[in-house]
Motif scaffolding. Structure first.
Motif, PDB file in Angstrom:
ATOM      1  N   ALA A 113     -61.844   3.965  22.222  1.00 41.06           N
ATOM      2  CA  ALA A 113     -62.335   3.178  20.959  1.00 41.06           C
ATOM      3  C   ALA A 113     -62.066   3.850  19.855  1.00 41.06           C
ATOM      4  N   LEU A 114     -62.258   5.024  19.940  1.00 39.84           N
ATOM      5  CA  LEU A 114     -61.933   6.152  18.673  1.00 39.84           C
ATOM      6  C   LEU A 114     -60.256   6.195  18.350  1.00 39.84           C
ATOM      7  N   LYS A 115     -59.691   6.424  19.510  1.00 40.23           N
ATOM      8  CA  LYS A 115     -58.343   6.360  19.224  1.00 40.23           C
ATOM      9  C   LYS A 115     -57.680   5.019  18.827  1.00 40.23           C
ATOM     10  N   GLU A 116     -58.233   3.712  19.167  1.00 41.35           N
ATOM     11  CA  GLU A 116     -57.783   2.628  18.728  1.00 41.35           C
ATOM     12  C   GLU A 116     -58.246   2.359  17.149  1.00 41.35           C
ATOM     13  N   LEU A 117     -59.375   2.909  17.084  1.00 41.68           N
ATOM     14  CA  LEU A 117     -59.956   2.917  15.509  1.00 41.68           C
ATOM     15  C   LEU A 117     -58.895   3.558  14.590  1.00 41.68           C
ATOM     16  N   THR A 118     -58.470   4.829  15.045  1.00 36.16           N
ATOM     17  CA  THR A 118     -57.496   5.811  14.416  1.00 36.16           C
ATOM     18  C   THR A 118     -56.119   4.976  14.100  1.00 36.16           C
ATOM     19  N   LYS A 119     -55.741   4.401  15.073  1.00 38.47           N
ATOM     20  CA  LYS A 119     -54.441   3.550  15.327  1.00 38.47           C
ATOM     21  C   LYS A 119     -54.566   2.373  14.154  1.00 38.47           C
ATOM     22  N   GLU A 120     -55.785   1.837  14.311  1.00 38.42           N
ATOM     23  CA  GLU A 120     -56.067   0.566  13.303  1.00 38.42           C
ATOM     24  C   GLU A 120     -55.736   1.016  11.802  1.00 38.42           C
ATOM     25  N   TYR A 121     -56.446   2.020  11.463  1.00 39.61           N
ATOM     26  CA  TYR A 121     -56.228   2.604  10.079  1.00 39.61           C
ATOM     27  C   TYR A 121     -55.090   3.606   9.870  1.00 39.61           C
ATOM     28  N   HIS A 122     -54.270   3.560  10.734  1.00 43.18           N
ATOM     29  CA  HIS A 122     -52.872   4.349  10.455  1.00 43.18           C
ATOM     30  C   HIS A 122     -53.260   6.026  10.259  1.00 43.18           C
ATOM     31  N   LEU A 123     -54.244   6.212  10.936  1.00 43.12           N
ATOM     32  CA  LEU A 123     -54.520   7.897  10.663  1.00 43.12           C
ATOM     33  C   LEU A 123     -54.142   8.837  11.477  1.00 43.12           C
ATOM     34  N   GLU A 124     -52.995   8.387  12.490  1.00 42.73           N
ATOM     35  CA  GLU A 124     -52.456   9.183  13.348  1.00 42.73           C
ATOM     36  C   GLU A 124     -52.086  10.511  12.954  1.00 42.73           C
ATOM     37  N   SER A 125     -51.786  10.639  11.578  1.00 46.24           N
ATOM     38  CA  SER A 125     -51.136  12.010  11.388  1.00 46.24           C
ATOM     39  C   SER A 125     -52.253  12.897  10.758  1.00 46.24           C
ATOM     40  N   PHE A 126     -53.805  12.255  10.700  1.00 48.32           N
ATOM     41  CA  PHE A 126     -54.805  12.957  10.134  1.00 48.32           C
ATOM     42  C   PHE A 126     -55.763  13.253  11.251  1.00 48.32           C
ATOM     43  N   VAL A 127     -55.832  12.825  12.321  1.00 47.77           N
ATOM     44  CA  VAL A 127     -56.919  12.961  13.313  1.00 47.77           C
ATOM     45  C   VAL A 127     -55.930  13.283  14.632  1.00 47.77           C
ATOM     46  N   THR A 128     -56.625  14.372  15.030  1.00 49.74           N
ATOM     47  CA  THR A 128     -55.793  15.101  16.406  1.00 49.74           C
ATOM     48  C   THR A 128     -56.957  15.032  17.456  1.00 49.74           C
ATOM     49  N   PHE A 129     -56.831  14.459  18.719  1.00 49.04           N
ATOM     50  CA  PHE A 129     -57.440  14.440  19.782  1.00 49.04           C
ATOM     51  C   PHE A 129     -57.012  15.523  20.786  1.00 49.04           C
ATOM     52  N   LEU A 130     -57.865  16.484  21.082  1.00 49.74           N
ATOM     53  CA  LEU A 130     -57.760  17.406  21.578  1.00 49.74           C
ATOM     54  C   LEU A 130     -57.843  17.443  23.233  1.00 49.74           C
ATOM     55  N   GLY A 131     -58.705  16.503  23.530  1.00 51.01           N
ATOM     56  CA  GLY A 131     -59.054  16.397  24.912  1.00 51.01           C
ATOM     57  C   GLY A 131     -60.122  17.555  25.155  1.00 51.01           C
ATOM     58  N   ALA A 132     -60.461  17.749  26.640  1.00 47.48           N
ATOM     59  CA  ALA A 132     -61.347  18.475  27.181  1.00 47.48           C
ATOM     60  C   ALA A 132     -60.414  19.843  27.077  1.00 47.48           C
ATOM     61  N   LEU A 133     -61.177  20.948  26.335  1.00 48.06           N
ATOM     62  CA  LEU A 133     -60.978  22.216  26.185  1.00 48.06           C
ATOM     63  C   LEU A 133     -61.926  23.335  27.006  1.00 48.06           C
ATOM     64  N   ASN A 134     -61.563  24.423  27.388  1.00 54.77           N
ATOM     65  CA  ASN A 134     -62.245  25.480  27.545  1.00 54.77           C
ATOM     66  C   ASN A 134     -62.592  26.396  26.565  1.00 54.77           C
TER      67      ASN A 134
END
Length: 404
Positions: free
Chosen positions: A259-280
């Motif tokens: 849902a957060l990824k979809e919201l990021t796309k809706e606002y065209h923020l792909e260049s400003f929001v990075t989803f890093l996934g699960a990290l150690n």
């Protein structure tokens, strides 16, 4: 034995000044078992906040001379069938509630509440009482109240039905419920209040970035009560008129990730929001902590309960790392000495990015980034060590004469 018979025997056995409490034959010290369904806590390097918390609590017991062993009732990661099985009353909860020899000899068992409280779990408590009548049984509620965590997702509603049914039996077997909230009784059981802590030795201070971008980070198992949608909406507002570079880094997975990824796309923020996934832990430092100026503890705790005050593991980790953070309902925010904590409004308004930058810039007028990090970590050392956080539990066990 009926539930009532065991309850009466337990209460009769544990009256007066608790003289019947067992003494460890080997050393006279207290012996306990920490029981949870977190497989991560059994790994050498835990990857989740829950796994690290369990390790920290066990370390607090051991640090005070209490023998405490980790016991996980979930043998492997849940598969689709296991998740379905949990939701069907007739198939049990799929966890291994076996009474081991160590449990039979323990002075206390400390249980992190399973999801859900099930018939299998109640049967486990009943058998502990039968086989080890003197044993003190404590159950920790990681969050309370927690019913809304089930209601928010339709597929979790069967778990709530089970929980509501079987938690009525808890007063028959539990000596205390351990909670992060202040309460005298929960589900008819007397409560002990604790706060979340942190093992500082497991964390290093963050390094400082030298970019001209204002970087905001968050690490979480992304759920609706984290309120990250407010942050993304705030970023969308900022991009309309803001001139300074701002970037958001989000680490973790969870039910709200898509849902957060979809919201990021809706606002065209792909260049400003990075989803890093699960990290150690190492990756978290390299990809988030060392590059970010401020972190998000939570912006939606009011979605659980408007009166709820969070004592989150995330806030403790941020303190240990030495990064200022934003919260709409964390206990640290109540401390005036925590001037590095930005108090966000507990509502649904978009996060004010400009206000965050002004807050951070004001901190930088008083000290350098390195000095701020050092000061926040010193605050953690003085306020939220696991030994300090678990004081009420350890004091209560000692008063009961466990192991002595």
């Amino acid at each position: 034995y009926s539930y009532g018979t065991i309850y009466q025997q337990h209460r009769k056995y544990n009256t007066g000044k608790f003289k019947a409490i067992k003494v460890s034959e080997e050393s006279g010290s207290m012996k306990g078992i920490y029981i949870s369904d977190s497989t991560d806590s059994c790994e050498r390097n835990a990857k989740t906040g829950v796994g690290n918390k369990i390790k920290g609590q066990i370390g607090a017991f051991r640090g005070l001379g209490i023998q405490c062993k980790n016991h996980c009732v979930q043998r492997e990661e849940l598969k689709v069938w296991n998740k379905l099985q949990k939701r069907l009353f007739v198939f049990g909860d799929g966890l291994d509630w076996m009474i081991t020899e160590e449990i039979q000899k323990a002075d206390f068992v400390y249980i992190r509440k399973p999801t859900p409280i099930s018939h299998d779990f109640i049967e486990f408590l009943r058998k502990v009482r039968l086989k080890n009548l003197h044993c003190k049984i404590l159950m920790e509620l990681p969050t309370y109240p927690y019913d809304k965590e089930f209601i928010h997702y339709w597929h979790r509603f069967p778990l709530l039905l089970q929980d509501r049914r079987w938690r009525k039996k808890l007063p028959l077997y539990l000596d205390r419920i351990v909670t992060l909230e202040s309460s005298e009784k929960i589900f008819g059981v007397e409560a002990l209040s604790i706060s979340n802590g942190i093992d500082l030795s497991a964390y290093r201070e963050k390094k400082q970035n030298d970019t001209d971008s204002f970087n905001i980070g968050c690490v979480a198992q992304l759920e609706f009560w984290h309120g990250i949608d407010r942050l993304i909406c705030g970023m969308a507002e900022y991009q309309k008129e803001g001139s300074r570079k701002v970037h958001i880094y989000l680490a973790g997975e969870g039910t709200q990730l898509n849902a957060l990824k979809e919201l990021t796309k809706e606002y065209h923020l792909e260049s400003f929001v990075t989803f890093l996934g699960a990290l150690n832990r190492k990756q978290l430092y390299e990809q988030l902590y060392d590059r970010c100026d401020i972190a998000i503890e939570g912006l939606g705790i009011h979605r659980k309960d408007k009166k709820l005050v969070s004592s989150s593991l995330k806030s403790r980790e941020y303190l240990a790392v030495g990064i200022p953070f934003v919260t709409s309902g964390c206990d640290i925010a109540k401390d005036e000495a925590a001037d590095f904590c930005f108090r966000a409004s507990p509502d649904e308004t978009p996060t004010n990015i400009k206000a965050l930058m002004a807050f951070y810039d004001n901190l930088m007028q008083k000290e350098t980034k390195a000095q701020l990090t050092k000061r926040i970590r010193e605050y953690a050392q003085n306020k939220v060590s696991w030994e300090k956080s678990m004081e009420s539990v350890i004091r209560w066990l000692t008063e009961q004469g466990c192991g002595g």
